[in-house]
Design a protein around this motif. Structure first.
Motif, PDB file in Angstrom:
ATOM      1  N   HIS A  28       0.186  10.434  -2.791  1.00 37.27           N
ATOM      2  CA  HIS A  28      -1.098  10.187  -2.704  1.00 37.27           C
ATOM      3  C   HIS A  28      -1.865   9.595  -1.502  1.00 37.27           C
ATOM      4  N   THR A  29      -0.764   9.717  -0.527  1.00 32.21           N
ATOM      5  CA  THR A  29      -1.107   8.971   0.784  1.00 32.21           C
ATOM      6  C   THR A  29      -0.383   9.696   1.983  1.00 32.21           C
ATOM      7  N   ARG A  62      -9.626   2.160  -1.238  1.00 31.07           N
ATOM      8  CA  ARG A  62      -9.429   1.366  -0.248  1.00 31.07           C
ATOM      9  C   ARG A  62      -9.001  -0.166  -0.663  1.00 31.07           C
ATOM     10  N   ARG A  63      -9.888  -0.625  -1.610  1.00 25.17           N
ATOM     11  CA  ARG A  63      -9.338  -1.991  -2.102  1.00 25.17           C
ATOM     12  C   ARG A  63      -7.915  -2.110  -2.510  1.00 25.17           C
ATOM     13  N   ARG A  64      -7.351  -1.186  -3.373  1.00 21.66           N
ATOM     14  CA  ARG A  64      -5.847  -0.884  -3.620  1.00 21.66           C
ATOM     15  C   ARG A  64      -5.357  -0.990  -2.595  1.00 21.66           C
ATOM     16  N   LEU A  65      -5.482  -0.086  -1.559  1.00 24.68           N
ATOM     17  CA  LEU A  65      -4.662  -0.023  -0.378  1.00 24.68           C
ATOM     18  C   LEU A  65      -4.564  -1.206   0.440  1.00 24.68           C
ATOM     19  N   ILE A  86      -3.218   4.469   6.875  1.00 23.16           N
ATOM     20  CA  ILE A  86      -2.805   5.016   5.541  1.00 23.16           C
ATOM     21  C   ILE A  86      -3.881   5.831   5.361  1.00 23.16           C
ATOM     22  N   ARG A  87      -3.749   7.327   5.165  1.00 21.92           N
ATOM     23  CA  ARG A  87      -4.715   8.162   4.925  1.00 21.92           C
ATOM     24  C   ARG A  87      -4.803   8.461   3.228  1.00 21.92           C
ATOM     25  N   ALA A  88      -5.764   8.241   2.802  1.00 26.62           N
ATOM     26  CA  ALA A  88      -5.833   8.642   1.232  1.00 26.62           C
ATOM     27  C   ALA A  88      -5.899  10.129   1.156  1.00 26.62           C
ATOM     28  N   LEU A  89      -5.209  10.667   0.168  1.00 25.01           N
ATOM     29  CA  LEU A  89      -5.360  12.183  -0.212  1.00 25.01           C
ATOM     30  C   LEU A  89      -6.285  12.141  -1.669  1.00 25.01           C
ATOM     31  N   PRO A  90      -6.836  13.073  -1.956  1.00 19.07           N
ATOM     32  CA  PRO A  90      -7.766  13.431  -3.155  1.00 19.07           C
ATOM     33  C   PRO A  90      -7.191  12.766  -4.214  1.00 19.07           C
ATOM     34  N   SER A  91      -5.689  12.946  -4.395  1.00 20.90           N
ATOM     35  CA  SER A  91      -5.046  12.594  -5.703  1.00 20.90           C
ATOM     36  C   SER A  91      -5.104  10.934  -5.887  1.00 20.90           C
ATOM     37  N   ALA A  92      -5.309  10.246  -4.758  1.00 22.58           N
ATOM     38  CA  ALA A  92      -5.511   8.806  -4.796  1.00 22.58           C
ATOM     39  C   ALA A  92      -6.408   8.256  -5.770  1.00 22.58           C
ATOM     40  N   ALA A  93      -7.457   9.314  -5.947  1.00 21.76           N
ATOM     41  CA  ALA A  93      -8.559   8.700  -6.722  1.00 21.76           C
ATOM     42  C   ALA A  93      -8.159   8.271  -8.437  1.00 21.76           C
ATOM     43  N   THR A  94      -7.270   9.270  -8.708  1.00 21.61           N
ATOM     44  CA  THR A  94      -6.744   9.011 -10.203  1.00 21.61           C
ATOM     45  C   THR A  94      -5.517   8.246 -10.169  1.00 21.61           C
ATOM     46  N   ARG A 101       1.154   1.636  -4.660  1.00 23.07           N
ATOM     47  CA  ARG A 101       2.142   0.816  -3.932  1.00 23.07           C
ATOM     48  C   ARG A 101       3.471   1.465  -3.661  1.00 23.07           C
ATOM     49  N   ASP A 102       4.184   2.295  -4.959  1.00 18.62           N
ATOM     50  CA  ASP A 102       5.343   2.763  -4.462  1.00 18.62           C
ATOM     51  C   ASP A 102       5.128   3.932  -3.651  1.00 18.62           C
ATOM     52  N   ASP A 103       4.224   4.504  -3.475  1.00 17.93           N
ATOM     53  CA  ASP A 103       3.953   5.483  -2.432  1.00 17.93           C
ATOM     54  C   ASP A 103       4.045   4.892  -0.969  1.00 17.93           C
TER      55      ASP A 103
END
Length: 113
Positions: A28-29, A62-65, A86-94, A101-103
């Protein structure tokens, strides 16, 4: 919430971390880690583009990251004088918080090794 000394704020710092840092991809990231050699606190920056979703979704990710990053500071996964982007990928939305956290922790431990 990350304290002010733990945040990347300048575009040049983001660019340096992404271009010169070590890269580790997860589901996801994508995490970039650059050791600056300074004795200052570890700093975090986040890139969440419109590909992730609308404004509400991007802010949630962003808040979760940010929460994950604050947890890594207390767990001592990141050394002082380190810039992390940390760059979020589109799959981070779901993705759920635990998955993010694990990622991120897996990516940080891979880069650190």
């Amino acid at each position: 919430m990350l304290a002010r000394p733990n945040r990347l704020t300048r575009a040049a710092d983001y660019k340096a971390a992404v271009r010169r840092g070590r890269r580790s991809a997860g589901a996801h990231t994508i995490t970039y880690v650059r050791t600056t050699g300074d004795s200052g606190a570890a700093r975090f920056g986040f890139i969440v583009s419109k590909q992730v979703g609308g404004a509400v979704v991007r802010n949630t990710v962003r808040r979760r990251l940010k929460a994950v990053s604050a947890k890594t500071l207390t767990d001592s996964l990141v050394h002082t004088g380190t810039d992390v982007v940390i760059r979020a990928l589109p799959s981070a939305a779901t993705a759920r918080y635990a998955e993010l956290r694990d990622d991120v922790t897996r990516s940080l431990s891979r880069v650190r090794a």
